[in-house]
Design a protein around this motif. Structure first.
Motif, PDB file in Angstrom:
ATOM      1  N   SER A  70      -9.180 -14.128   5.987  1.00  0.00           N
ATOM      2  CA  SER A  70      -8.624 -12.933   6.626  1.00  0.00           C
ATOM      3  C   SER A  70      -7.116 -13.068   6.719  1.00  0.00           C
ATOM      4  O   SER A  70      -6.588 -14.175   6.836  1.00  0.00           O
ATOM      5  N   CYS A  71      -6.453 -11.935   6.704  1.00  0.00           N
ATOM      6  CA  CYS A  71      -4.988 -11.946   6.829  1.00  0.00           C
ATOM      7  C   CYS A  71      -4.528 -10.667   7.521  1.00  0.00           C
ATOM      8  O   CYS A  71      -4.347  -9.635   6.855  1.00  0.00           O
ATOM      9  N   PRO A  72      -4.345 -10.696   8.834  1.00  0.00           N
ATOM     10  CA  PRO A  72      -3.782  -9.537   9.522  1.00  0.00           C
ATOM     11  C   PRO A  72      -2.274  -9.497   9.350  1.00  0.00           C
ATOM     12  O   PRO A  72      -1.609 -10.547   9.340  1.00  0.00           O
ATOM     13  N   ALA A  73      -1.745  -8.302   9.192  1.00  0.00           N
ATOM     14  CA  ALA A  73      -0.300  -8.115   9.071  1.00  0.00           C
ATOM     15  C   ALA A  73       0.202  -7.463  10.346  1.00  0.00           C
ATOM     16  O   ALA A  73      -0.241  -6.384  10.722  1.00  0.00           O
ATOM     17  N   SER A  74       1.113  -8.112  11.024  1.00  0.00           N
ATOM     18  CA  SER A  74       1.668  -7.576  12.268  1.00  0.00           C
ATOM     19  C   SER A  74       3.139  -7.244  12.082  1.00  0.00           C
ATOM     20  O   SER A  74       3.803  -7.785  11.208  1.00  0.00           O
ATOM     21  N   GLY A  75       3.648  -6.359  12.886  1.00  0.00           N
ATOM     22  CA  GLY A  75       5.057  -6.039  12.859  1.00  0.00           C
ATOM     23  C   GLY A  75       5.383  -4.706  12.240  1.00  0.00           C
ATOM     24  O   GLY A  75       6.445  -4.160  12.448  1.00  0.00           O
ATOM     25  N   ARG A  76       4.474  -4.168  11.434  1.00  0.00           N
ATOM     26  CA  ARG A  76       4.677  -2.853  10.855  1.00  0.00           C
ATOM     27  C   ARG A  76       3.390  -2.381  10.224  1.00  0.00           C
ATOM     28  O   ARG A  76       2.469  -3.166  10.012  1.00  0.00           O
ATOM     29  N   THR A  77       3.325  -1.124   9.937  1.00  0.00           N
ATOM     30  CA  THR A  77       2.200  -0.584   9.180  1.00  0.00           C
ATOM     31  C   THR A  77       2.677  -0.239   7.776  1.00  0.00           C
ATOM     32  O   THR A  77       3.863   0.008   7.557  1.00  0.00           O
ATOM     33  N   PHE A  78       1.747  -0.255   6.836  1.00  0.00           N
ATOM     34  CA  PHE A  78       2.097  -0.043   5.447  1.00  0.00           C
ATOM     35  C   PHE A  78       1.517   1.283   4.965  1.00  0.00           C
ATOM     36  O   PHE A  78       0.318   1.516   5.098  1.00  0.00           O
ATOM     37  N   SER A  79       2.356   2.121   4.416  1.00  0.00           N
ATOM     38  CA  SER A  79       1.875   3.361   3.833  1.00  0.00           C
ATOM     39  C   SER A  79       1.921   3.313   2.312  1.00  0.00           C
ATOM     40  O   SER A  79       1.349   4.174   1.649  1.00  0.00           O
ATOM     41  N   SER A  80       2.551   2.298   1.770  1.00  0.00           N
ATOM     42  CA  SER A  80       2.622   2.146   0.321  1.00  0.00           C
ATOM     43  C   SER A  80       2.538   0.664  -0.015  1.00  0.00           C
ATOM     44  O   SER A  80       2.493  -0.178   0.890  1.00  0.00           O
ATOM     45  N   ASP A 128      -8.664  -3.302   5.687  1.00  0.00           N
ATOM     46  CA  ASP A 128      -8.993  -2.479   6.833  1.00  0.00           C
ATOM     47  C   ASP A 128      -7.714  -1.802   7.276  1.00  0.00           C
ATOM     48  O   ASP A 128      -6.888  -2.421   7.926  1.00  0.00           O
ATOM     49  N   ASN A 129      -7.552  -0.556   6.935  1.00  0.00           N
ATOM     50  CA  ASN A 129      -6.297   0.124   7.251  1.00  0.00           C
ATOM     51  C   ASN A 129      -6.042   0.215   8.750  1.00  0.00           C
ATOM     52  O   ASN A 129      -4.912   0.157   9.205  1.00  0.00           O
ATOM     53  N   ALA A 130      -7.084   0.340   9.498  1.00  0.00           N
ATOM     54  CA  ALA A 130      -6.892   0.479  10.944  1.00  0.00           C
ATOM     55  C   ALA A 130      -6.279  -0.782  11.546  1.00  0.00           C
ATOM     56  O   ALA A 130      -5.503  -0.702  12.512  1.00  0.00           O
ATOM     57  N   LYS A 131      -6.611  -1.934  10.990  1.00  0.00           N
ATOM     58  CA  LYS A 131      -6.106  -3.173  11.560  1.00  0.00           C
ATOM     59  C   LYS A 131      -5.040  -3.811  10.689  1.00  0.00           C
ATOM     60  O   LYS A 131      -4.499  -4.838  11.034  1.00  0.00           O
ATOM     61  N   THR A 132      -4.738  -3.164   9.603  1.00  0.00           N
ATOM     62  CA  THR A 132      -3.764  -3.698   8.658  1.00  0.00           C
ATOM     63  C   THR A 132      -4.124  -5.131   8.295  1.00  0.00           C
ATOM     64  O   THR A 132      -3.313  -6.044   8.387  1.00  0.00           O
ATOM     65  N   THR A 133      -5.356  -5.304   7.921  1.00  0.00           N
ATOM     66  CA  THR A 133      -5.870  -6.629   7.596  1.00  0.00           C
ATOM     67  C   THR A 133      -6.479  -6.615   6.198  1.00  0.00           C
ATOM     68  O   THR A 133      -7.145  -5.653   5.818  1.00  0.00           O
ATOM     69  N   VAL A 134      -6.267  -7.696   5.479  1.00  0.00           N
ATOM     70  CA  VAL A 134      -6.882  -7.854   4.172  1.00  0.00           C
ATOM     71  C   VAL A 134      -7.818  -9.044   4.204  1.00  0.00           C
ATOM     72  O   VAL A 134      -7.561 -10.015   4.928  1.00  0.00           O
ATOM     73  N   TYR A 135      -8.911  -8.941   3.475  1.00  0.00           N
ATOM     74  CA  TYR A 135      -9.920  -9.983   3.435  1.00  0.00           C
ATOM     75  C   TYR A 135     -10.139 -10.454   2.001  1.00  0.00           C
ATOM     76  O   TYR A 135      -9.938  -9.705   1.052  1.00  0.00           O
ATOM     77  N   LEU A 136     -10.580 -11.680   1.875  1.00  0.00           N
ATOM     78  CA  LEU A 136     -10.988 -12.205   0.580  1.00  0.00           C
ATOM     79  C   LEU A 136     -12.342 -12.887   0.761  1.00  0.00           C
ATOM     80  O   LEU A 136     -12.419 -13.951   1.380  1.00  0.00           O
TER      81      LEU A 136
END
Length: 123
Positions: free
Chosen positions: A20-30, A72-80
């Motif tokens: 898992s990899c959550p991204a914090s600090g901003r949201t990504f639209s692109s 998961d766009n809601a949590k700005t998280t990517v999974y592998l």
């Protein structure tokens, strides 16, 4: 932007792990996020990538059919999701985020990198 990969560990050949990899600090639209890995003595290599907007995925041939990337766009998280792991999959796995539309398989396309998580496949 802060990224932190987690979920690595020691697993026997044929086993599974989910990173898992959550991204914090901003949201990504692109742009999108990707997973790379680096084994001792080797260069960092592409594993999988996904775009934020449409969820398009790209997976390296070496892991195709075994690894799946999702987000998961809601949590700005990517999974592998890694299945049928092999000893050759042993490496430190890194997640990364890119803002632009560059080659998703290229290290140089990514703007932010997280600390890696160790994956060891051994009996």
């Amino acid at each position: 932007v802060q990224l932190q990969a987690s979920g690595g560990g020691l697993v026997q050949p044929g086993g599974s792990l989910r990173l898992s990899c959550p991204a914090s600090g901003r949201t990504f639209s692109s742009g999108g996020m990707g997973w790379f890995r680096q084994a001792p003595g080797n260069e960092r290599e592409f594993v999988a990538a996904i775009s934020w907007s449409l969820g398009h995925t790209v997976v390296a041939d070496s892991v195709k059919g075994r690894f799946t990337i999702s987000r998961d766009n809601a949590k700005t998280t990517v999974y592998l999701q890694m299945n049928r792991l092999e000893p050759e999959d042993t490496a430190v796995y890194y997640c990364a985020a890119r803002q632009g539309v560059g080659d998703p398989t290229s290290v140089s396309s990514y703007d932010y990198w997280g600390m890696g998580t160790q994956v060891t496949v051994s009996s």
